[in-house]
Motif scaffolding. Structure first.
Motif, PDB file in Angstrom:
ATOM      1  N   LEU A 157      41.141  27.823  43.695  1.00  0.00           N
ATOM      2  CA  LEU A 157      40.859  29.246  43.540  1.00  0.00           C
ATOM      3  C   LEU A 157      41.409  29.786  42.228  1.00  0.00           C
ATOM      4  O   LEU A 157      42.450  29.348  41.751  1.00  0.00           O
ATOM      5  CB  LEU A 157      41.454  30.038  44.706  1.00  0.00           C
ATOM      6  CG  LEU A 157      40.895  29.749  46.094  1.00  0.00           C
ATOM      7  CD1 LEU A 157      41.576  30.627  47.131  1.00  0.00           C
ATOM      8  CD2 LEU A 157      39.388  29.947  46.124  1.00  0.00           C
ATOM      9  N   ARG A 158      40.698  30.762  41.689  1.00  0.00           N
ATOM     10  CA  ARG A 158      41.131  31.419  40.473  1.00  0.00           C
ATOM     11  C   ARG A 158      41.038  32.931  40.648  1.00  0.00           C
ATOM     12  O   ARG A 158      40.354  33.426  41.540  1.00  0.00           O
ATOM     13  CB  ARG A 158      40.287  30.942  39.281  1.00  0.00           C
ATOM     14  CG  ARG A 158      40.475  29.459  39.001  1.00  0.00           C
ATOM     15  CD  ARG A 158      39.521  28.916  37.961  1.00  0.00           C
ATOM     16  NE  ARG A 158      39.748  29.477  36.635  1.00  0.00           N
ATOM     17  CZ  ARG A 158      39.176  29.010  35.526  1.00  0.00           C
ATOM     18  NH1 ARG A 158      38.348  27.970  35.596  1.00  0.00           N
ATOM     19  NH2 ARG A 158      39.420  29.566  34.361  1.00  0.00           N
ATOM     20  N   LEU A 159      41.741  33.643  39.775  1.00  0.00           N
ATOM     21  CA  LEU A 159      41.794  35.098  39.823  1.00  0.00           C
ATOM     22  C   LEU A 159      40.880  35.720  38.786  1.00  0.00           C
ATOM     23  O   LEU A 159      40.764  35.204  37.666  1.00  0.00           O
ATOM     24  CB  LEU A 159      43.215  35.593  39.538  1.00  0.00           C
ATOM     25  CG  LEU A 159      44.353  35.117  40.438  1.00  0.00           C
ATOM     26  CD1 LEU A 159      45.690  35.445  39.788  1.00  0.00           C
ATOM     27  CD2 LEU A 159      44.253  35.776  41.792  1.00  0.00           C
ATOM     28  N   VAL A 160      40.241  36.821  39.143  1.00  0.00           N
ATOM     29  CA  VAL A 160      39.630  37.641  38.095  1.00  0.00           C
ATOM     30  C   VAL A 160      40.772  38.389  37.410  1.00  0.00           C
ATOM     31  O   VAL A 160      41.878  38.489  37.955  1.00  0.00           O
ATOM     32  CB  VAL A 160      38.593  38.627  38.685  1.00  0.00           C
ATOM     33  CG1 VAL A 160      37.435  37.881  39.314  1.00  0.00           C
ATOM     34  CG2 VAL A 160      39.229  39.584  39.680  1.00  0.00           C
ATOM     35  N   PRO A 161      40.560  38.914  36.212  1.00  0.00           N
ATOM     36  CA  PRO A 161      41.651  39.598  35.506  1.00  0.00           C
ATOM     37  C   PRO A 161      42.246  40.749  36.315  1.00  0.00           C
ATOM     38  O   PRO A 161      41.533  41.470  37.022  1.00  0.00           O
ATOM     39  CB  PRO A 161      40.970  40.112  34.235  1.00  0.00           C
ATOM     40  CG  PRO A 161      39.855  39.150  34.007  1.00  0.00           C
ATOM     41  CD  PRO A 161      39.355  38.815  35.378  1.00  0.00           C
ATOM     42  N   ILE A 162      43.553  40.906  36.211  1.00  0.00           N
ATOM     43  CA  ILE A 162      44.250  42.002  36.886  1.00  0.00           C
ATOM     44  C   ILE A 162      44.628  43.022  35.822  1.00  0.00           C
ATOM     45  O   ILE A 162      45.513  42.811  35.012  1.00  0.00           O
ATOM     46  CB  ILE A 162      45.489  41.474  37.639  1.00  0.00           C
ATOM     47  CG1 ILE A 162      45.046  40.487  38.718  1.00  0.00           C
ATOM     48  CG2 ILE A 162      46.265  42.627  38.257  1.00  0.00           C
ATOM     49  CD1 ILE A 162      46.185  39.793  39.427  1.00  0.00           C
ATOM     50  N   ILE A 163      43.917  44.128  35.846  1.00  0.00           N
ATOM     51  CA  ILE A 163      44.056  45.161  34.826  1.00  0.00           C
ATOM     52  C   ILE A 163      43.767  46.502  35.507  1.00  0.00           C
ATOM     53  O   ILE A 163      42.990  46.564  36.468  1.00  0.00           O
ATOM     54  CB  ILE A 163      43.085  44.886  33.649  1.00  0.00           C
ATOM     55  CG1 ILE A 163      43.246  45.912  32.526  1.00  0.00           C
ATOM     56  CG2 ILE A 163      41.658  44.771  34.103  1.00  0.00           C
ATOM     57  CD1 ILE A 163      42.429  45.554  31.279  1.00  0.00           C
ATOM     58  N   SER A 164      44.378  47.557  35.042  1.00  0.00           N
ATOM     59  CA  SER A 164      44.266  48.840  35.743  1.00  0.00           C
ATOM     60  C   SER A 164      42.846  49.383  35.795  1.00  0.00           C
ATOM     61  O   SER A 164      42.498  50.150  36.700  1.00  0.00           O
ATOM     62  CB  SER A 164      45.190  49.876  35.093  1.00  0.00           C
ATOM     63  OG  SER A 164      44.803  50.127  33.757  1.00  0.00           O
ATOM     64  N   THR A 165      41.997  48.999  34.858  1.00  0.00           N
ATOM     65  CA  THR A 165      40.623  49.496  34.829  1.00  0.00           C
ATOM     66  C   THR A 165      39.611  48.440  35.286  1.00  0.00           C
ATOM     67  O   THR A 165      38.418  48.560  34.997  1.00  0.00           O
ATOM     68  CB  THR A 165      40.257  49.951  33.409  1.00  0.00           C
ATOM     69  OG1 THR A 165      40.550  48.885  32.479  1.00  0.00           O
ATOM     70  CG2 THR A 165      41.027  51.201  33.005  1.00  0.00           C
ATOM     71  N   TRP A 166      40.091  47.429  36.017  1.00  0.00           N
ATOM     72  CA  TRP A 166      39.179  46.351  36.401  1.00  0.00           C
ATOM     73  C   TRP A 166      38.037  46.839  37.278  1.00  0.00           C
ATOM     74  O   TRP A 166      36.902  46.354  37.170  1.00  0.00           O
ATOM     75  CB  TRP A 166      39.922  45.226  37.114  1.00  0.00           C
ATOM     76  CG  TRP A 166      38.976  44.126  37.513  1.00  0.00           C
ATOM     77  CD1 TRP A 166      38.544  43.809  38.760  1.00  0.00           C
ATOM     78  CD2 TRP A 166      38.296  43.223  36.620  1.00  0.00           C
ATOM     79  NE1 TRP A 166      37.643  42.768  38.714  1.00  0.00           N
ATOM     80  CE2 TRP A 166      37.472  42.387  37.409  1.00  0.00           C
ATOM     81  CE3 TRP A 166      38.311  43.046  35.234  1.00  0.00           C
ATOM     82  CZ2 TRP A 166      36.675  41.393  36.858  1.00  0.00           C
ATOM     83  CZ3 TRP A 166      37.501  42.054  34.689  1.00  0.00           C
ATOM     84  CH2 TRP A 166      36.711  41.241  35.500  1.00  0.00           C
ATOM     85  N   GLU A 167      38.264  47.791  38.149  1.00  0.00           N
ATOM     86  CA  GLU A 167      37.188  48.273  39.028  1.00  0.00           C
ATOM     87  C   GLU A 167      36.031  48.821  38.198  1.00  0.00           C
ATOM     88  O   GLU A 167      34.863  48.564  38.493  1.00  0.00           O
ATOM     89  CB  GLU A 167      37.715  49.331  39.989  1.00  0.00           C
ATOM     90  CG  GLU A 167      36.684  49.756  41.027  1.00  0.00           C
ATOM     91  CD  GLU A 167      37.281  50.519  42.189  1.00  0.00           C
ATOM     92  OE1 GLU A 167      36.535  50.785  43.153  1.00  0.00           O
ATOM     93  OE2 GLU A 167      38.489  50.830  42.155  1.00  0.00           O
ATOM     94  N   GLU A 168      36.336  49.570  37.137  1.00  0.00           N
ATOM     95  CA  GLU A 168      35.288  50.105  36.270  1.00  0.00           C
ATOM     96  C   GLU A 168      34.606  48.978  35.488  1.00  0.00           C
ATOM     97  O   GLU A 168      33.380  48.994  35.304  1.00  0.00           O
ATOM     98  CB  GLU A 168      35.876  51.126  35.292  1.00  0.00           C
ATOM     99  CG  GLU A 168      36.345  52.423  35.934  1.00  0.00           C
ATOM    100  CD  GLU A 168      37.741  52.328  36.549  1.00  0.00           C
ATOM    101  OE1 GLU A 168      38.203  53.321  37.127  1.00  0.00           O
ATOM    102  OE2 GLU A 168      38.377  51.240  36.451  1.00  0.00           O
ATOM    103  N   ILE A 169      35.398  48.026  35.028  1.00  0.00           N
ATOM    104  CA  ILE A 169      34.845  46.892  34.281  1.00  0.00           C
ATOM    105  C   ILE A 169      33.897  46.091  35.165  1.00  0.00           C
ATOM    106  O   ILE A 169      32.759  45.771  34.774  1.00  0.00           O
ATOM    107  CB  ILE A 169      35.986  45.987  33.761  1.00  0.00           C
ATOM    108  CG1 ILE A 169      36.779  46.721  32.683  1.00  0.00           C
ATOM    109  CG2 ILE A 169      35.438  44.669  33.233  1.00  0.00           C
ATOM    110  CD1 ILE A 169      38.105  46.062  32.339  1.00  0.00           C
ATOM    111  N   GLU A 170      34.343  45.781  36.362  1.00  0.00           N
ATOM    112  CA  GLU A 170      33.534  44.963  37.264  1.00  0.00           C
ATOM    113  C   GLU A 170      32.246  45.673  37.676  1.00  0.00           C
ATOM    114  O   GLU A 170      31.168  45.062  37.690  1.00  0.00           O
ATOM    115  CB  GLU A 170      34.350  44.587  38.501  1.00  0.00           C
ATOM    116  CG  GLU A 170      33.633  43.636  39.440  1.00  0.00           C
ATOM    117  CD  GLU A 170      34.484  43.247  40.636  1.00  0.00           C
ATOM    118  OE1 GLU A 170      33.992  43.393  41.778  1.00  0.00           O
ATOM    119  OE2 GLU A 170      35.627  42.798  40.437  1.00  0.00           O
TER     120      GLU A 170
END
Length: 429
Positions: free
Chosen positions: A378-391
């Motif tokens: 398993l791997r992680l998507v980036p953890i960043i405060s604006t990830w919801e908007e990016i995704e």
């Protein structure tokens, strides 16, 4: 002989003392508010969790709020945090907690965990602890270690004479299987059964990018842009888009809007569906056919994407010790076993995941071990405060390519351009 007045006054000291005791007892019980989301089976599991906790800790009352829809839950969470009155304990996905912790809205649980006699970091699958570590501090306690798998209708495979997916099946095997199982039974030009259902999103695409040797972001720890324009990443995007545009193994946009692929799978008109453990409680209610799960197909590399939620403490809660006591209990072997019983979670505690509480031979899916056997990949998507908007922005363009509005190449370029500002605004872990 005492008069009525005398009898009343003779009892008054006792009544006064009893009243003081009652006030004292009621005042000693702390209340912790707890908000979760999920289907009815999950709600029952959380009610059982709360009941077990309150029996073990009668001095703490848990006020449970259950929001069925994940989207409604996220909206409610954002509203209550913005208003300064969030629940003491909430359930957050690792892709979304960054916006809260970056703004100082969460109380890190690392110091509490270090003093715990019930749980320690090494009791959990390491990637789940990593997912909820922000600036080298454990922020929330992970509840689960789910991942994307292939749910498949065994009866449909049997009818078509198709072998069940192997643990080491390839992209080629996967596409061939989906093509074979896509059928127009009455030859009227309309597909009656699709081979596959999948959400055309960045989160679903990510493991296939990694399997093709490509990245989805330029830096896993401190990303500044998405990288779907790079050749291996764009090739994976093209393969994903081709599931609809070339092979036609998934419904088109109009068909998906009329009846989504998950409903088609439940109804028996879609042979395979990509989902996390989230779908299991609902699929256990299926009586019309037998189903099971298989790992994702593989390409050059073996890779999956983590799905994980955690219990987080609000930074404004006045009862932090009481709230931590609940979080600690919920993520102890006893607590995680209760929630795992709903079928919804793959426990993040290794001991519970490896027990019959999760690997229950009397419950579907028969191959629950698939989630455990693939945990190391398993791997992680980036953890960043604006990830919801990016995704969400990236997913809009992936969906357009998936349904033929633009090419995969155009989608990759638009994703790069449209998400640039969100990366500038975001802060990472």
């Amino acid at each position: 002989m005492m008069t009525q007045s005398q009898r009343r006054w003779s009892r008054s000291p006792f009544i006064f003392i009893l009243a003081l005791l009652l006030v004292s007892c009621s005042g000693s019980q702390e209340t912790v508010s707890f908000m979760v989301f999920g289907d009815p089976a999950e709600r029952r599991a959380y009610l059982n969790l709360v009941a077990a906790f309150e029996e073990a800790h009668p001095d703490i009352a848990i006020e449970l709020t259950h929001i069925p829809s994940p989207r409604d839950y996220r909206d409610r969470l954002a509203t209550e945090f913005a208003a300064g009155s969030p629940p003491d304990v909430t359930l957050m996905n690792y892709r979304r907690y960054g916006a809260f912790v970056a703004n100082g809205l969460l109380e890190p649980v690392g110091p509490y965990l270090a003093q715990s006699d019930l749980i320690q970091p090494e009791d959990f699958y390491p990637i789940t602890i990593d997912a909820f570590t922000w600036n080298n501090e454990i922020t929330c306690i992970p509840q689960n270690i789910s991942s994307l798998v292939v749910y498949y209708n065994q009866d449909t495979f049997d009818t078509a004479g198709v072998v069940y997916p192997a643990d080491d099946w390839t992209w080629e095997d996967f596409v061939k299987t989906a093509v074979t199982l896509t059928q127009d039974f009455d030859n009227d030009g309309t597909i009656d059964q699709y081979g596959l259902g999948v959400d055309p999103s960045l989160y679903r695409l990510a493991p296939f990018v990694w399997q093709n040797g490509g990245p989805i972001a330029n830096n896993e720890q401190f990303p500044t842009r998405l990288t779907l324009t790079r050749p291996p990443s764009q090739a994976a995007l093209q393969w994903f888009v081709d599931l609809r545009q070339v092979h036609g193994v998934v419904p088109d946009r109009v068909e998906e809007a009329a009846q989504d692929s998950e409903s088609r799978f439940i109804g028996g008109s879609t042979a395979m569906f990509l989902n996390s453990r989230r779908g299991t409680p609902t699929y256990r209610e299926i009586e019309a056919f037998v189903w099971d799960v298989a790992p994702l197909p593989r390409n050059g590399e073996v890779a999956g994407v983590l799905h994980s939620d955690a219990y987080c403490l609000s930074g404004t809660t006045e009862n932090k010790d009481a709230a931590w006591t609940f979080v600690e209990f919920a993520n102890s072997p006893t607590g995680q076993a209760i929630i795992a019983g709903s079928g919804r979670t793959v426990p993040s505690l290794i001991s519970v995941a490896e027990s019959e509480v999760f690997l229950d031979p009397n419950q579907r899916p028969a191959r629950s071990r698939v989630w455990l056997d693939t945990a190391e990949s398993l791997r992680l998507v980036p953890i960043i405060s604006t990830w919801e908007e990016i995704e969400s922005t990236a997913s809009e363009e992936i969906e357009r390519a998936f349904y033929g509005d633009i090419s995969a190449e155009e989608a990759a370029l638009l994703i790069d351009t449209r998400t640039e500002e969100y990366f500038r605004l975001g802060t990472g872990r």
